[in-house]
Design a protein around this motif. Sequence first.
Motif, short mmCIF file in Angstrom:
data_model
loop_
_atom_site.label_atom_id
_atom_site.label_comp_id
_atom_site.label_asym_id
_atom_site.label_seq_id
_atom_site.Cartn_x
_atom_site.Cartn_y
_atom_site.Cartn_z
N GLU A 1 0.82 -1.19 0.00
CA GLU A 1 0.00 0.00 0.00
C GLU A 1 0.86 1.25 0.00
O GLU A 1 2.06 1.21 0.30
N HIS B 1 -4.64 5.42 2.98
CA HIS B 1 -3.84 4.32 2.46
C HIS B 1 -4.44 3.85 1.15
O HIS B 1 -5.64 3.52 1.09
N SER B 2 -3.64 3.80 0.09
CA SER B 2 -4.09 3.27 -1.20
C SER B 2 -3.59 1.85 -1.36
O SER B 2 -2.40 1.57 -1.13
N GLU B 3 -4.48 0.94 -1.74
CA GLU B 3 -4.14 -0.47 -1.88
C GLU B 3 -5.02 -1.07 -2.98
O GLU B 3 -6.22 -0.77 -3.04
#
Length: 227
Positions: free
Chosen positions: A40, A48-50
């Motif tokens: 992430e 948080h980017s995932e």
Amino acid sequence: MPGTLWRTAGIAALAGAIITATVLFLLPGFGSTTPIAPIETVNADGSHSETLHFLLPDDGIAVTHGGKVPFPAAPPGVPTFTEDALKRGFALLVRVRDAEGRIVGLAAELEVHPEGDMLAGNLEWDTDWILVLPGRGILTLQQVEHSDELGPRVINPTLASGQDWTGDWTIQTTVGPGPGGRGVILGGSGEFADSSGSFIEVDHLTRFSATTGLAGDVELRLQRKGP
């Protein structure tokens, strides 16, 4: 997003599998399983980017519906939705992968399709996701999807000709209900307790067959805020 032919046989029922996975996660000790470290990015706003994804048909476990989609429920023996309350429903259970392709959990997709012809024009419908990631938690998502005329441009010609479609159809299926046409992260348990944020579903379709359904790669691109 409708699936394809599943290689796993003998599953009792899709709903039972979803419930079992959820119950197992809540049992003492199960949630303490060592997680696979998430891939992430921490953004400037602290979110948080995932990206999680699954491959069709490789990651398919089961699919069922009320007969409104143009391919059969699978694997053999999975009950279909014959009840009035469920006849517009669609349910899919798959293994889910991280950005490196490692299997990290399960994903269940539950849809309610609109009345009328599912293969006509650009339609919209409601979809919920349940993600079960052992060692991390359970995450729930909600979105409005659209078909972007996949029916008239891909599925209907395939059904009429009897020839499988192969190609490259990439579409952001998510059109809401959040700002900017994004889906909504509702919350969850474990690491995802009190989570919020948004996501989009992006489908990369490469094949359609009337007997095996759609094939390709389905991504869930998450932007999550939490404690």
